[in-house]
Design a protein around this motif. Structure first.
Motif, PDB file in Angstrom:
ATOM      1  N   HIS A 172       1.692  13.753  14.458  1.00  0.00           N
ATOM      2  CA  HIS A 172       1.346  12.836  13.375  1.00  0.00           C
ATOM      3  C   HIS A 172       2.557  12.610  12.472  1.00  0.00           C
ATOM      4  O   HIS A 172       3.331  13.520  12.224  1.00  0.00           O
ATOM      5  CB  HIS A 172       0.177  13.390  12.545  1.00  0.00           C
ATOM      6  CG  HIS A 172      -1.094  13.455  13.312  1.00  0.00           C
ATOM      7  ND1 HIS A 172      -1.785  14.620  13.483  1.00  0.00           N
ATOM      8  CD2 HIS A 172      -1.789  12.501  13.966  1.00  0.00           C
ATOM      9  CE1 HIS A 172      -2.870  14.388  14.206  1.00  0.00           C
ATOM     10  NE2 HIS A 172      -2.886  13.115  14.518  1.00  0.00           N
ATOM     11  N   PHE A 173       2.652  11.377  11.981  1.00  0.00           N
ATOM     12  CA  PHE A 173       3.806  10.996  11.179  1.00  0.00           C
ATOM     13  C   PHE A 173       3.383  10.431   9.828  1.00  0.00           C
ATOM     14  O   PHE A 173       2.299   9.877   9.681  1.00  0.00           O
ATOM     15  CB  PHE A 173       4.646   9.928  11.889  1.00  0.00           C
ATOM     16  CG  PHE A 173       5.219  10.379  13.188  1.00  0.00           C
ATOM     17  CD1 PHE A 173       6.418  11.073  13.238  1.00  0.00           C
ATOM     18  CD2 PHE A 173       4.554  10.116  14.378  1.00  0.00           C
ATOM     19  CE1 PHE A 173       6.945  11.490  14.440  1.00  0.00           C
ATOM     20  CE2 PHE A 173       5.082  10.524  15.587  1.00  0.00           C
ATOM     21  CZ  PHE A 173       6.272  11.215  15.624  1.00  0.00           C
ATOM     22  N   ALA A 174       4.270  10.544   8.891  1.00  0.00           N
ATOM     23  CA  ALA A 174       4.158   9.835   7.622  1.00  0.00           C
ATOM     24  C   ALA A 174       5.214   8.742   7.640  1.00  0.00           C
ATOM     25  O   ALA A 174       6.320   8.935   8.152  1.00  0.00           O
ATOM     26  CB  ALA A 174       4.406  10.784   6.453  1.00  0.00           C
ATOM     27  N   TYR A 175       4.865   7.586   7.115  1.00  0.00           N
ATOM     28  CA  TYR A 175       5.798   6.468   6.998  1.00  0.00           C
ATOM     29  C   TYR A 175       6.127   6.329   5.522  1.00  0.00           C
ATOM     30  O   TYR A 175       5.265   5.966   4.719  1.00  0.00           O
ATOM     31  CB  TYR A 175       5.172   5.191   7.565  1.00  0.00           C
ATOM     32  CG  TYR A 175       4.965   5.282   9.050  1.00  0.00           C
ATOM     33  CD1 TYR A 175       5.957   4.871   9.930  1.00  0.00           C
ATOM     34  CD2 TYR A 175       3.794   5.817   9.579  1.00  0.00           C
ATOM     35  CE1 TYR A 175       5.788   4.978  11.302  1.00  0.00           C
ATOM     36  CE2 TYR A 175       3.612   5.926  10.944  1.00  0.00           C
ATOM     37  CZ  TYR A 175       4.610   5.504  11.802  1.00  0.00           C
ATOM     38  OH  TYR A 175       4.440   5.619  13.157  1.00  0.00           O
ATOM     39  N   ASP A 180       0.818  -1.211   0.000  1.00  0.00           N
ATOM     40  CA  ASP A 180       0.000   0.000   0.000  1.00  0.00           C
ATOM     41  C   ASP A 180       0.853   1.263   0.000  1.00  0.00           C
ATOM     42  O   ASP A 180       0.493   2.254  -0.636  1.00  0.00           O
ATOM     43  CB  ASP A 180      -0.967   0.002   1.179  1.00  0.00           C
ATOM     44  CG  ASP A 180      -2.196  -0.867   0.919  1.00  0.00           C
ATOM     45  OD1 ASP A 180      -2.235  -1.564  -0.115  1.00  0.00           O
ATOM     46  OD2 ASP A 180      -3.122  -0.838   1.754  1.00  0.00           O
ATOM     47  N   ALA A 181       1.978   1.217   0.682  1.00  0.00           N
ATOM     48  CA  ALA A 181       2.886   2.371   0.655  1.00  0.00           C
ATOM     49  C   ALA A 181       3.487   2.542  -0.740  1.00  0.00           C
ATOM     50  O   ALA A 181       3.582   3.660  -1.256  1.00  0.00           O
ATOM     51  CB  ALA A 181       3.995   2.193   1.690  1.00  0.00           C
ATOM     52  N   VAL A 225       0.100   5.237   0.285  1.00  0.00           N
ATOM     53  CA  VAL A 225      -0.328   5.364   1.677  1.00  0.00           C
ATOM     54  C   VAL A 225       0.894   5.628   2.547  1.00  0.00           C
ATOM     55  O   VAL A 225       1.915   4.950   2.430  1.00  0.00           O
ATOM     56  CB  VAL A 225      -1.076   4.091   2.144  1.00  0.00           C
ATOM     57  CG1 VAL A 225      -1.496   4.205   3.595  1.00  0.00           C
ATOM     58  CG2 VAL A 225      -2.274   3.817   1.247  1.00  0.00           C
ATOM     59  N   THR A 226       0.784   6.634   3.412  1.00  0.00           N
ATOM     60  CA  THR A 226       1.898   6.969   4.307  1.00  0.00           C
ATOM     61  C   THR A 226       1.457   7.173   5.760  1.00  0.00           C
ATOM     62  O   THR A 226       2.289   7.135   6.656  1.00  0.00           O
ATOM     63  CB  THR A 226       2.619   8.259   3.856  1.00  0.00           C
ATOM     64  OG1 THR A 226       1.688   9.346   3.888  1.00  0.00           O
ATOM     65  CG2 THR A 226       3.231   8.103   2.473  1.00  0.00           C
ATOM     66  N   LEU A 278      13.462   0.041   6.372  1.00  0.00           N
ATOM     67  CA  LEU A 278      12.574  -0.062   5.214  1.00  0.00           C
ATOM     68  C   LEU A 278      11.737   1.199   5.032  1.00  0.00           C
ATOM     69  O   LEU A 278      11.313   1.515   3.926  1.00  0.00           O
ATOM     70  CB  LEU A 278      11.623  -1.250   5.354  1.00  0.00           C
ATOM     71  CG  LEU A 278      12.257  -2.629   5.448  1.00  0.00           C
ATOM     72  CD1 LEU A 278      11.185  -3.678   5.688  1.00  0.00           C
ATOM     73  CD2 LEU A 278      13.034  -2.940   4.202  1.00  0.00           C
ATOM     74  N   MET A 279      11.486   1.884   6.146  1.00  0.00           N
ATOM     75  CA  MET A 279      10.687   3.105   6.127  1.00  0.00           C
ATOM     76  C   MET A 279      11.344   4.152   7.011  1.00  0.00           C
ATOM     77  O   MET A 279      12.097   3.817   7.925  1.00  0.00           O
ATOM     78  CB  MET A 279       9.259   2.859   6.642  1.00  0.00           C
ATOM     79  CG  MET A 279       8.372   2.078   5.733  1.00  0.00           C
ATOM     80  SD  MET A 279       6.698   1.927   6.435  1.00  0.00           S
ATOM     81  CE  MET A 279       5.751   1.743   4.941  1.00  0.00           C
TER      82      MET A 279
END
Length: 161
Positions: free
Chosen positions: A78-81, A31-32, A37-38, A66-67
């Motif tokens: 809030h974070f983004a991966y 999904d990423a 998707v993050t 990996l991320m």
């Protein structure tokens, strides 16, 4: 992540499974990679994975490289991966699993097709020999010890991994 380690095995596949071998792992990576998707909530909503499992997987992906976890602008909590190059290198793994699933477990046909953004044509994986360019079946591929393979006195097999 598998609940068992493979310390006694000198096997890159086993080591990779320690990082991405749990059922949600490659779906999160997929999904990423292919859906952009993050955000934690977006992963959770799309996949329906329990929040504790999702948190554990994302934390493990960050720890394994990996991320990357990045702060979202305007939202300090809030974070983004975001996938790293190491994470993006899993693309052929996901594509190979998809091709296998399309062949053996997609009675109504493939649910998605991988396309090249530049020309729009289909992208697929191939196994090719570096020397002659030919490989016709899985039975034509064997293993040989690599640089970190079995040492002297250890069993050697063309099929052992």
């Amino acid at each position: 992540m598998l609940g068992r380690t493979y310390e006694g095995q000198n096997c890159s596949a086993a080591r990779a499974l320690e990082v991405v071998g749990e059922r949600w792992s490659l779906l999160i990576i997929r999904d990423a990679m292919f859906k952009g998707v993050t955000r934690f909530g977006d992963f959770q909503q799309r996949l329906g994975v329990a929040t504790n499992i999702l948190k554990a997987r994302l934390d493990a992906f960050v720890e394994a490289g990996l991320m990357e976890r990045r702060h979202l602008s305007g939202h300090p909590k809030h974070f983004a991966y975001v996938l790293t190059d190491k994470g993006l290198d899993l693309q052929p793994v996901i594509m190979a699993l998809t091709a296998w699933g399309d062949r053996w477990d997609a009675p109504d046909g493939p649910p998605v097709h991988y396309r090249h953004t530049a020309c729009g044509d289909t992208v697929h994986l191939e196994t090719r020999c570096a020397g002659c360019g030919e490989v016709h079946s899985a039975t034509e591929v064997v293993t040989r010890p690599g640089a970190a393979g079995p040492g002297r006195g250890e069993p050697r097999s063309d099929r052992a991994i």
